[in-house]
Scaffold this motif. Structure first.
Motif, mmCIF file in Angstrom:
data_model
loop_
_atom_site.group_PDB
_atom_site.id
_atom_site.type_symbol
_atom_site.label_atom_id
_atom_site.label_comp_id
_atom_site.label_asym_id
_atom_site.label_seq_id
_atom_site.Cartn_x
_atom_site.Cartn_y
_atom_site.Cartn_z
ATOM 1 N N TYR A 78 -10.750 3.116 7.555
ATOM 2 C CA TYR A 78 -9.485 3.638 7.038
ATOM 3 C C TYR A 78 -9.042 2.933 5.755
ATOM 4 C CZ TYR A 78 -7.788 -0.156 10.082
ATOM 5 O OH TYR A 78 -7.603 -1.357 10.707
ATOM 6 N N HIS A 114 -9.141 7.386 -1.919
ATOM 7 C CA HIS A 114 -8.276 8.508 -2.278
ATOM 8 C C HIS A 114 -7.257 8.110 -3.341
ATOM 9 C CE1 HIS A 114 -9.014 12.128 0.293
ATOM 10 N NE2 HIS A 114 -9.875 11.262 0.819
ATOM 11 N N LYS A 142 0.833 -1.203 0.000
ATOM 12 C CA LYS A 142 0.000 0.000 0.000
ATOM 13 C C LYS A 142 0.865 1.251 0.000
ATOM 14 C CE LYS A 142 -1.163 1.981 3.595
ATOM 15 N NZ LYS A 142 -1.603 2.288 4.974
ATOM 16 N N GLU A 158 -8.589 5.107 2.392
ATOM 17 C CA GLU A 158 -7.273 5.134 1.736
ATOM 18 C C GLU A 158 -7.394 4.732 0.268
ATOM 19 O OE1 GLU A 158 -3.907 4.259 5.133
ATOM 20 O OE2 GLU A 158 -4.919 2.546 4.214
ATOM 21 N N LEU A 162 0.914 4.313 -2.526
ATOM 22 C CA LEU A 162 0.635 5.618 -1.946
ATOM 23 C C LEU A 162 1.731 6.631 -2.268
ATOM 24 C CD1 LEU A 162 -1.392 7.135 -0.154
ATOM 25 C CD2 LEU A 162 -0.037 6.434 1.830
#
Length: 315
Positions: free
Chosen positions: A176, A183, A51, A180, A55
């Motif tokens: 969450y 987004h 992740k 996440e 990210l």
């Protein structure tokens, strides 16, 4: 000591399980460890680490967007396929290297989820294994959705391995993980909706801060549907249709992919803990301050599967 007898048997090869196994083998104990999936656990293979790689590109995109016209003439563009290929450089070798390191230390490996036969005996790979101490470190798994068509939902593993980003995505659950992913997806160009049964996302976090985040999320194009109860997911050729209730009325939403982000629960199914006299609840294995089972002193639980664990913290 017989081949299938151990001082310590660890169930789960994530950070928590590996830490226990390595500490015990370092003290001269005979140790075994097992996992029903690839060795290395969720964080390294299909959670925190991959992740963070995805990210990192999203954050670079956000920075370039914020600086457009302030020294940056053209904002970055995310190449999802290339990003996924880059991510695999960090995850592809984890299982093999983890197994190699554990074997080098003298730890015996098994590749199956075991089941308790009694307080100190497990059945794994068709063999009876006896251990003086058993450590449960199985982590968390996605919460099961029971509505008709639930099999069509994808999960966090699937999102982190998407070869191609769907044009339209719906996340069912505004915790969450869902936030996440929402987004990431919206910045990578997808049309994103988050559906939640509550009246806001991130219900466990500060309401004032979450309200600001919600407003910013909406400014990015994320659509929220709150106080909605999903009822059914139907497959229709290349698209899926979710039926949900909102304020007493039935609604539908169509997308190419629906993700179950309704939270995660302790991974205890199939262990037959009752036979091992191991008490557990919704928060995981019931333990004392030493992470020792309150009902069987020869059993310990660490990491996310223990009811004493802190959220999002590898222990």
């Amino acid at each position: 000591m017989e081949d299938n007898e151990f001082d310590v048997f660890v169930i789960g090869s994530g950070i928590a399980g590996q830490t226990v196994a390595k500490a015990c083998i370092g003290k001269g104990l005979k140790v075994a460890i097992t996992d029903n999936r690839e060795f290395g656990g969720t964080c390294a293979n299909r959670g925190c680490d991959p992740k963070k790689i995805l990210l990192s590109a999203i954050e670079a995109f956000e920075l370039s967007e914020n600086l457009k016209g302030k020294g940056i003439s053209k904002a970055a563009k995310i190449d999802w396929k290339q990003l996924q290929k880059f991510k695999r450089n960090f995850t592809a070798n984890i299982p093999a290297s983890t197994e190699h390191n554990l074997v080098e230390l003298g730890i015996t490996l098994f590749h199956q989820s075991p089941a308790f036969l009694d307080e100190n005996t497990l059945l794994v790979e068709g063999k009876k294994v006896v251990a003086k101490k058993i450590v449960i470190a199985t982590g968390l798994v996605p919460r099961t959705l029971t509505m008709p068509g639930a099999k069509y939902f994808k999960e966090s593993d699937d999102f982190l391995n998407l070869k191609k980003l769907p044009r339209k995505i719906v996340f069912v659950g505004g915790g969450y993980i869902g936030m996440e992913f929402a987004h990431m997806a919206v910045r990578a160009g997808a049309e994103v909706t988050v559906i939640d049964t509550g009246n806001r996302p991130l219900h466990a976090f500060d309401a004032d801060l979450v309200d600001e985040l919600r407003k910013y999320s909406e400014s990015l194009g994320i659509n929220f549907i709150f106080e909605a109860t999903p009822r059914q997911l139907k497959k229709k050729r290349k698209k899926l249709i979710l039926t949900y209730e909102l304020e007493g009325k039935v609604h539908t939403i169509e997308a190419e992919a629906f993700f179950n982000t309704a939270g995660r629960v302790p991974a205890l199914v199939g262990l037959d803990l009752e036979k091992g006299k191991v008490q557990f609840g919704d928060k995981g294995v019931e333990t004392n301050t030493y992470l020792q089972s309150t009902s069987n002193p020869d059993i310990y639980a660490c990491g996310d599967v223990s009811d004493k664990s802190l959220p999002l913290t590898p222990l």
